[in-house]
Design an enzyme around this catalytic site. Structure first.
Site, mmCIF file in Angstrom:
data_model
loop_
_atom_site.group_PDB
_atom_site.id
_atom_site.type_symbol
_atom_site.label_atom_id
_atom_site.label_comp_id
_atom_site.label_asym_id
_atom_site.label_seq_id
_atom_site.Cartn_x
_atom_site.Cartn_y
_atom_site.Cartn_z
ATOM 1 N N ASP A 1 0.834 -1.201 0.000
ATOM 2 C CA ASP A 1 0.000 0.000 0.000
ATOM 3 C C ASP A 1 0.872 1.255 0.000
ATOM 4 O O ASP A 1 1.889 1.322 0.704
ATOM 5 C CB ASP A 1 -0.866 -0.021 1.272
ATOM 6 N N GLU B 1 1.233 -0.716 -5.118
ATOM 7 C CA GLU B 1 0.296 0.358 -5.427
ATOM 8 C C GLU B 1 1.134 1.551 -5.876
ATOM 9 O O GLU B 1 1.424 2.461 -5.113
ATOM 10 C CB GLU B 1 -0.560 0.746 -4.217
HETATM 11 C C1 GLC Z 1 -4.162 3.258 -0.443
HETATM 12 C C2 GLC Z 1 -5.413 2.410 -0.329
HETATM 13 C C3 GLC Z 1 -6.555 3.306 0.061
HETATM 14 C C4 GLC Z 1 -6.228 3.929 1.394
HETATM 15 C C5 GLC Z 1 -4.874 4.628 1.352
HETATM 16 C C6 GLC Z 1 -4.396 4.937 2.735
HETATM 17 O O1 GLC Z 1 -4.261 4.212 -1.424
HETATM 18 O O2 GLC Z 1 -5.643 1.726 -1.525
HETATM 19 O O3 GLC Z 1 -7.763 2.606 0.120
HETATM 20 O O4 GLC Z 1 -7.223 4.843 1.750
HETATM 21 O O5 GLC Z 1 -3.880 3.818 0.791
HETATM 22 O O6 GLC Z 1 -3.996 3.771 3.385
#
Ligand code: GLC
Ligand code: CA
Length: 533
Positions: free
Chosen positions: A191, A251
């Protein structure tokens, strides 16, 4: 193919309205039959659920609302039997403000965990240390009267950023990954990897004109996004992953292809699967735009990871649908991202043509992003609604009250109804995934664009060589609302073929098997064929 499961919304086994691990386990056969190789489970760790699990208060356990560690182990074992790998979501940038590390950190300036987070004095009374803003609106700093300092949070105030410059943080977080490897996980989706590090001097970000959707001044996140130090940590995480034969999915929000390429590592020693989110910036069904985006990804000469939606993004059914031909368009999108080179990641329900169900009243909004951004940004509840299993009350997700409302279209768009309809989106996905699994050209072949001037139809080949023989698959996707005759120009690629055999198509009439003849493509249609000598 990887499949993202948002655990709150997949299947509820104890009818409290919230999905859980036993619910996932009960549907493994469905996933196996669909053709899923790995499931990525969004965070199911103990969490106050301020950001629905992305605020983790214990990295080495399961939240009771989702089950227990024993349930996790049972799920893991059952998944292994079905040859489905389990990928956990790892949230390294921040913890919950209820994590014991943060509770200790905020307790005094001299606490053992003080330096595990980023604490600073303000610039003056009521003035945060610098001008950085939170992704969820407002300043990225929250004042804590207990110790009269500010703590930093790139996201919500309930998600304080860890201080990755502290070796103790590194060690503890690396150990978390080892903990889950011992529980059998095959890897992690990482993440928010671009925000691990901040400028040590915490310099102000350069300002831009205008305001964002939260009313904050626009700025370039020069000093708190994409710092080179991030890559050092990712490489170290990779070293540990390699010890466990594990995969890292990232991500990875990037502005350009060289940034994305960097995430793979110059020696392929970083993330094996950084997601290509630039692909999701194509928000219209356009053959030219997708062709350009694919070319960009191909230019990196890496293993692509395409996604068309996830739990942070409006569902692809709505993003690309025209309101009238949504099912056909959903098949065209599948026909594209499941036949491109690479490993696609599917969001649960995409295979059904699930649609967004956005809140219409502010008081119904659950997502903190929607609460802060209303009404401009309605938040992400709409794309997180319960999986649609059948046409009974609450779509067979729960017999309790589902945590989010299910769109009315579940009556026709659900697993049971679509399984019985040979023309459904679901059956198309199943057939396509089966074909992909059996077809070496689709699995490993090179990508060769054709008919590059065509603005309506996306046409390409996937081709793999076995010795002197080549196996070639032709993919033709009509992204326009009108019928299109497509003359495939193979000679430009010096490909000799005497026969074209359909493998999978949505066309009303079967085209000629002579590769020299044009293919009459219906509006929004898919034609996938094998070319033989
Ligand atoms: C990433 C996740 C999202 C979350 C953010 C903070 O972007 O995919 O859902 O709100 O991180 O953890
Ligand atoms: Ca439940």
């Amino acid at each position: 193919m990887f499949y993202e499961i948002y655990p709150r919304s997949f299947a509820d086994s104890n009818n409290d309205g919230i999905g859980d691990l036993n619910g996932i386990k009960a549907h493994l056969t469905y996933l196996e039959n669909l053709g899923v190789d790995a499931i990525w489970i969004s965070p199911c760790y103990p969490s106050p659920q301020k950001d629905f699990g992305y605020d983790v208060s214990d990295y080495e356990n399961i939240d009771p609302m989702y089950g227990s560690l024993q349930d996790f182990d049972a799920l893991e074992q059952a998944a292994q039997q079905d040859k489905i790998k389990v990928i956990m979501d790892f949230v390294p940038n921040h913890t919950s403000d209820q994590h014991k590390w943060f509770l200790d950190s905020r307790s005094s300036r001299t606490s053992a965990h003080r330096d595990w987070y980023i604490w600073r004095d303000g610039k003056g009374p009521g003035q945060p240390p610098n001008n950085w803003i939170s992704d969820f609106g407002g300043p990225a700093w929250t004042y804590d009267p207990k110790t009269s300092q500010y703590y930093y949070h790139y996201f919500e105030a309930a998600q304080p950023d860890l201080n990755w410059r502290n070796p103790a943080v590194k060690d503890a977080m690396f150990d978390v990954t080892r903990f889950w490897y011992r529980h059998g996980v095959a890897g992690f989706r990482l993440d928010a990897v671009d925000t691990l590090f901040e400028d040590p001097q915490l310099r102000d970000n350069p300002l831009l004109d205008g305001k964002n959707e939260f009313g904050d001044r626009e700025m370039v996140n020069k000093f708190n996004d994409n710092l080179p130090e991030n890559h050092v940590i990712l490489k170290q995480l990779r070293t540990i992953a390699d010890e466990h034969d594990a995969v890292l999915v990232g991500e990875t929000w990037t502005d350009n292809i060289s940034q994305l390429k960097e995430y793979y590592g110059a020696k392929n020693d970083e993330i094996q699967m950084p997601m290509d989110f630039m692909f999701t910036t194509v928000n219209v069904l356009s053959a030219s735009k997708f062709r350009a985006q694919i070319a960009l990804q191909e230019s990196a000469k890496e293993w692509p990871v395409y996604v068309i939606s996830n739990h942070d993004m409006q569902r692809s059914y709505n993003r690309y649908g025209d309101g009238t031909h949504n099912d056909q368009i959903a098949k065209v999108m599948a026909g594209m991202y499941l036949t491109l080179r690479g490993t696609p990641i599917m969001y649960y329900g995409e295979e059904l043509g699930m649609e967004n169900n956005d809140p219409t009243r502010r008081e119904d909004v659950k997502d903190p992003l929607g609460q802060a951004g209303w009404p401009v940004n309605k938040g992400r509840d709409g794309e997180r609604t319960p999986m649609q299993w059948n046409d009974s009350t609450h779509a067979g997700f729960t017999s309790g009250t589902p945590w989010l409302p299910i769109p009315a279209s579940y009556k026709s768009h659900n697993v049971a109804t679509e399984s019985a309809d040979p023309n459904s989106v679901l059956v198309f996905y199943k057939n396509l995934l089966k074909l992909r699994r059996q077809n070496p050209a689709l699995l490993d072949g090179e990508y060769i664009p054709l008919n590059q001037e065509d603005t309506n139809v996306l046409t390409y080949l996937r081709r793999v060589h076995h010795g002197s023989e080549a196996e070639t698959v032709l993919v033709v996707l009509n992204m326009s609302a009108s019928a299109q005759p497509v003359q495939v120009n193979l000679s430009a690629q010096s490909i000799v073929s005497s026969k074209r055999e359909a493998l999978l198509t949505t066309l009303g009439a079967a085209p000629s098997t002579n590769p020299a003849d044009p293919i009459q493509m219906d509006p929004y249609s898919v034609y996938i064929a094998k070319l033989t000598r």
